[in-house]
Design a protein around this motif. Structure first.
Motif, PDB file in Angstrom:
ATOM      1  N   ALA A  90     -23.205 -17.348 -18.429  1.00 49.09           N
ATOM      2  CA  ALA A  90     -23.893 -16.495 -17.452  1.00 49.09           C
ATOM      3  C   ALA A  90     -23.378 -16.776 -16.044  1.00 49.09           C
ATOM      4  CB  ALA A  90     -25.404 -16.722 -17.530  1.00 49.09           C
ATOM      5  N   GLN A  91     -23.168 -18.048 -15.723  1.00 46.08           N
ATOM      6  CA  GLN A  91     -22.639 -18.399 -14.399  1.00 46.08           C
ATOM      7  C   GLN A  91     -21.230 -17.860 -14.234  1.00 46.08           C
ATOM      8  OE1 GLN A  91     -24.259 -19.885 -11.778  1.00 46.08           O
ATOM      9  NE2 GLN A  91     -22.420 -19.302 -10.666  1.00 46.08           N
ATOM     10  N   ALA A  92     -20.410 -17.966 -15.284  1.00 48.14           N
ATOM     11  CA  ALA A  92     -19.041 -17.440 -15.215  1.00 48.14           C
ATOM     12  C   ALA A  92     -19.058 -15.923 -15.025  1.00 48.14           C
ATOM     13  CB  ALA A  92     -18.267 -17.811 -16.481  1.00 48.14           C
ATOM     14  N   GLN A  93     -19.975 -15.244 -15.697  1.00 52.32           N
ATOM     15  CA  GLN A  93     -20.075 -13.794 -15.537  1.00 52.32           C
ATOM     16  C   GLN A  93     -20.537 -13.433 -14.122  1.00 52.32           C
ATOM     17  OE1 GLN A  93     -22.651 -12.912 -18.858  1.00 52.32           O
ATOM     18  NE2 GLN A  93     -20.918 -12.371 -20.186  1.00 52.32           N
ATOM     19  N   ALA A  94     -21.479 -14.199 -13.590  1.00 51.67           N
ATOM     20  CA  ALA A  94     -21.933 -13.943 -12.222  1.00 51.67           C
ATOM     21  C   ALA A  94     -20.792 -14.190 -11.233  1.00 51.67           C
ATOM     22  CB  ALA A  94     -23.127 -14.840 -11.895  1.00 51.67           C
ATOM     23  N   ASP A  95     -20.025 -15.266 -11.462  1.00 45.14           N
ATOM     24  CA  ASP A  95     -18.879 -15.551 -10.598  1.00 45.14           C
ATOM     25  C   ASP A  95     -17.830 -14.443 -10.699  1.00 45.14           C
ATOM     26  OD1 ASP A  95     -20.131 -17.902  -9.864  1.00 45.14           O
ATOM     27  OD2 ASP A  95     -18.849 -19.197 -11.107  1.00 45.14           O
ATOM     28  N   ALA A  96     -17.612 -13.954 -11.922  1.00 46.15           N
ATOM     29  CA  ALA A  96     -16.634 -12.878 -12.119  1.00 46.15           C
ATOM     30  C   ALA A  96     -17.106 -11.593 -11.433  1.00 46.15           C
ATOM     31  CB  ALA A  96     -16.409 -12.627 -13.606  1.00 46.15           C
ATOM     32  N   ALA A  97     -18.397 -11.314 -11.507  1.00 45.30           N
ATOM     33  CA  ALA A  97     -18.929 -10.123 -10.839  1.00 45.30           C
ATOM     34  C   ALA A  97     -18.770 -10.245  -9.321  1.00 45.30           C
ATOM     35  CB  ALA A  97     -20.394  -9.919 -11.206  1.00 45.30           C
ATOM     36  N   ALA A  98     -19.075 -11.423  -8.780  1.00 47.74           N
ATOM     37  CA  ALA A  98     -18.912 -11.643  -7.340  1.00 47.74           C
ATOM     38  C   ALA A  98     -17.439 -11.529  -6.950  1.00 47.74           C
ATOM     39  CB  ALA A  98     -19.466 -13.008  -6.941  1.00 47.74           C
ATOM     40  N   ALA A  99     -16.576 -12.099  -7.777  1.00 46.57           N
ATOM     41  CA  ALA A  99     -15.141 -12.004  -7.487  1.00 46.57           C
ATOM     42  C   ALA A  99     -14.671 -10.551  -7.593  1.00 46.57           C
ATOM     43  CB  ALA A  99     -14.349 -12.882  -8.447  1.00 46.57           C
ATOM     44  N   GLY A 100     -15.228  -9.808  -8.536  1.00 53.21           N
ATOM     45  CA  GLY A 100     -14.876  -8.386  -8.681  1.00 53.21           C
ATOM     46  C   GLY A 100     -15.270  -7.586  -7.454  1.00 53.21           C
ATOM     47  N   ILE A 101     -16.440  -7.874  -6.909  1.00 56.14           N
ATOM     48  CA  ILE A 101     -16.893  -7.184  -5.700  1.00 56.14           C
ATOM     49  C   ILE A 101     -15.960  -7.510  -4.539  1.00 56.14           C
ATOM     50  CG2 ILE A 101     -18.742  -7.109  -3.980  1.00 56.14           C
ATOM     51  CD1 ILE A 101     -20.717  -7.483  -6.345  1.00 56.14           C
ATOM     52  N   GLU A 102     -15.648  -8.786  -4.372  1.00 57.86           N
ATOM     53  CA  GLU A 102     -14.746  -9.201  -3.298  1.00 57.86           C
ATOM     54  C   GLU A 102     -13.360  -8.609  -3.502  1.00 57.86           C
ATOM     55  OE1 GLU A 102     -13.544 -10.894   0.231  1.00 57.86           O
ATOM     56  OE2 GLU A 102     -15.558 -10.633  -0.571  1.00 57.86           O
ATOM     57  N   SER A 103     -12.899  -8.601  -4.739  1.00 60.32           N
ATOM     58  CA  SER A 103     -11.587  -8.035  -5.052  1.00 60.32           C
ATOM     59  C   SER A 103     -11.559  -6.542  -4.724  1.00 60.32           C
ATOM     60  CB  SER A 103     -11.274  -8.264  -6.529  1.00 60.32           C
ATOM     61  OG  SER A 103     -10.075  -7.634  -6.883  1.00 60.32           O
ATOM     62  N   GLY A 104     -12.624  -5.845  -5.078  1.00 62.07           N
ATOM     63  CA  GLY A 104     -12.710  -4.411  -4.761  1.00 62.07           C
ATOM     64  C   GLY A 104     -12.665  -4.176  -3.259  1.00 62.07           C
ATOM     65  N   ARG A 105     -13.382  -5.017  -2.511  1.00 59.08           N
ATOM     66  CA  ARG A 105     -13.375  -4.896  -1.057  1.00 59.08           C
ATOM     67  C   ARG A 105     -11.961  -5.119  -0.509  1.00 59.08           C
ATOM     68  NH1 ARG A 105     -13.399  -7.820   3.226  1.00 59.08           N
ATOM     69  NH2 ARG A 105     -13.509  -9.835   2.229  1.00 59.08           N
ATOM     70  N   LEU A 106     -11.270  -6.143  -1.036  1.00 56.76           N
ATOM     71  CA  LEU A 106      -9.909  -6.419  -0.573  1.00 56.76           C
ATOM     72  C   LEU A 106      -8.940  -5.303  -0.976  1.00 56.76           C
ATOM     73  CD1 LEU A 106      -9.648 -10.253  -1.267  1.00 56.76           C
ATOM     74  CD2 LEU A 106      -9.841  -9.115   0.952  1.00 56.76           C
ATOM     75  N   ARG A 107      -9.106  -4.725  -2.155  1.00 53.25           N
ATOM     76  CA  ARG A 107      -8.233  -3.619  -2.582  1.00 53.25           C
ATOM     77  C   ARG A 107      -8.431  -2.401  -1.680  1.00 53.25           C
ATOM     78  NH1 ARG A 107      -9.621  -5.358  -7.987  1.00 53.25           N
ATOM     79  NH2 ARG A 107     -11.246  -3.771  -8.043  1.00 53.25           N
ATOM     80  N   GLU A 108      -9.688  -2.132  -1.356  1.00 55.49           N
ATOM     81  CA  GLU A 108      -9.973  -0.988  -0.467  1.00 55.49           C
ATOM     82  C   GLU A 108      -9.349  -1.217   0.902  1.00 55.49           C
ATOM     83  OE1 GLU A 108     -10.958   2.560   0.857  1.00 55.49           O
ATOM     84  OE2 GLU A 108     -11.166   1.914  -1.220  1.00 55.49           O
ATOM     85  N   GLN A 109      -9.463  -2.427   1.399  1.00 55.44           N
ATOM     86  CA  GLN A 109      -8.859  -2.747   2.696  1.00 55.44           C
ATOM     87  C   GLN A 109      -7.335  -2.604   2.602  1.00 55.44           C
ATOM     88  OE1 GLN A 109      -9.771  -6.674   4.123  1.00 55.44           O
ATOM     89  NE2 GLN A 109      -8.984  -6.281   6.165  1.00 55.44           N
ATOM     90  N   ALA A 110      -6.723  -3.043   1.482  1.00 51.36           N
ATOM     91  CA  ALA A 110      -5.274  -2.910   1.312  1.00 51.36           C
ATOM     92  C   ALA A 110      -4.874  -1.440   1.272  1.00 51.36           C
ATOM     93  CB  ALA A 110      -4.833  -3.620   0.036  1.00 51.36           C
ATOM     94  N   ARG A 111      -5.667  -0.593   0.650  1.00 54.56           N
ATOM     95  CA  ARG A 111      -5.361   0.848   0.603  1.00 54.56           C
ATOM     96  C   ARG A 111      -5.401   1.454   2.012  1.00 54.56           C
ATOM     97  NH1 ARG A 111      -8.983   1.045  -4.096  1.00 54.56           N
ATOM     98  NH2 ARG A 111      -7.650   0.966  -5.916  1.00 54.56           N
ATOM     99  N   ARG A 112      -6.440   1.075   2.759  1.00 55.90           N
ATOM    100  CA  ARG A 112      -6.565   1.607   4.122  1.00 55.90           C
ATOM    101  C   ARG A 112      -5.365   1.178   4.966  1.00 55.90           C
ATOM    102  NH1 ARG A 112     -12.332   0.162   4.007  1.00 55.90           N
ATOM    103  NH2 ARG A 112     -11.668  -1.739   5.015  1.00 55.90           N
ATOM    104  N   LEU A 113      -5.007  -0.116   4.844  1.00 56.18           N
ATOM    105  CA  LEU A 113      -3.853  -0.605   5.606  1.00 56.18           C
ATOM    106  C   LEU A 113      -2.563   0.086   5.153  1.00 56.18           C
ATOM    107  CD1 LEU A 113      -4.632  -4.431   5.805  1.00 56.18           C
ATOM    108  CD2 LEU A 113      -4.718  -2.762   7.671  1.00 56.18           C
TER     109      LEU A 113
END
Length: 179
Positions: A90-113
């Motif tokens: 459960a902790q690994a899944q929560a960490d993966a979800a948090a990392a997925g959110i952060e990754s999505g934010r970084l991908r969106e920023q990379a697209r904008r740039l």
């Protein structure tokens, strides 16, 4: 008075009857004594048999109780290992979800740039090529996004597999260690 042959025969017969009565009584007394001895021996052996049967029944009951206690101990340890593994997953899944959110934010920023970089490149007066040549930053951002997404999926799968493997190892150790 003389002893006649008839009186001798009567005396002999009476003596024989007395002797027979004494011998018969002795045999009866011997038989009852022997029978009483057999009965006493039978009772002694029956008491020993009953004592041994009680000892064996007690030992069996103790062995069964000890086996139940060991089974409960092992099951408790397995339950504890399973609960711990579920918490880790459960902790690994929560960490993966948090990392997925952060990754999505970084991908969106990379697209904008990348989009901004493409606009800058198209307005700079540089020679124009095909659509892919005009937007190399967008292509790189897309590749980065896909690679990051794949890496996130692999990391989540690795975390689940690792937690499951460690749980299996702990369960094995709990079953094989003498307590």
């Amino acid at each position: 008075m003389g002893v006649t042959p008839q009186s001798k025969a009567l005396l002999f017969l009476a003596s024989a009857l007395v002797i027979a009565a004494l011998v018969g009584g002795g045999v009866a007394i011997y038989r009852s004594g022997h029978s009483a001895g057999e009965e006493g021996e039978r009772k002694t052996w029956q008491a020993k048999w009953n004592e041994e049967a009680t000892r064996l029944a007690t030992a069996r009951t103790k062995a069964e109780q000890k086996a139940r206690e060991e089974e409960l101990r092992r099951q408790s340890e397995i339950d504890e290992v399973r609960d711990h593994a579920q918490e880790e997953i459960a902790q690994a899944q929560a960490d993966a979800a948090a990392a997925g959110i952060e990754s999505g934010r970084l991908r969106e920023q990379a697209r904008r740039l990348a989009a901004r970089a493409s606009q800058c490149a198209s307005g700079s007066g540089a020679p124009q090529g095909g659509p892919a040549a005009e937007q190399p930053a967008v292509v790189l951002a897309d590749l980065l996004s896909r690679a990051d997404e794949s890496a996130g999926e692999l990391a989540a799968a690795y975390d689940r597999a690792r937690a499951s493997g460690l749980a299996c190892e702990r369960a094995y150790i709990s079953l094989t260690q003498p307590h």
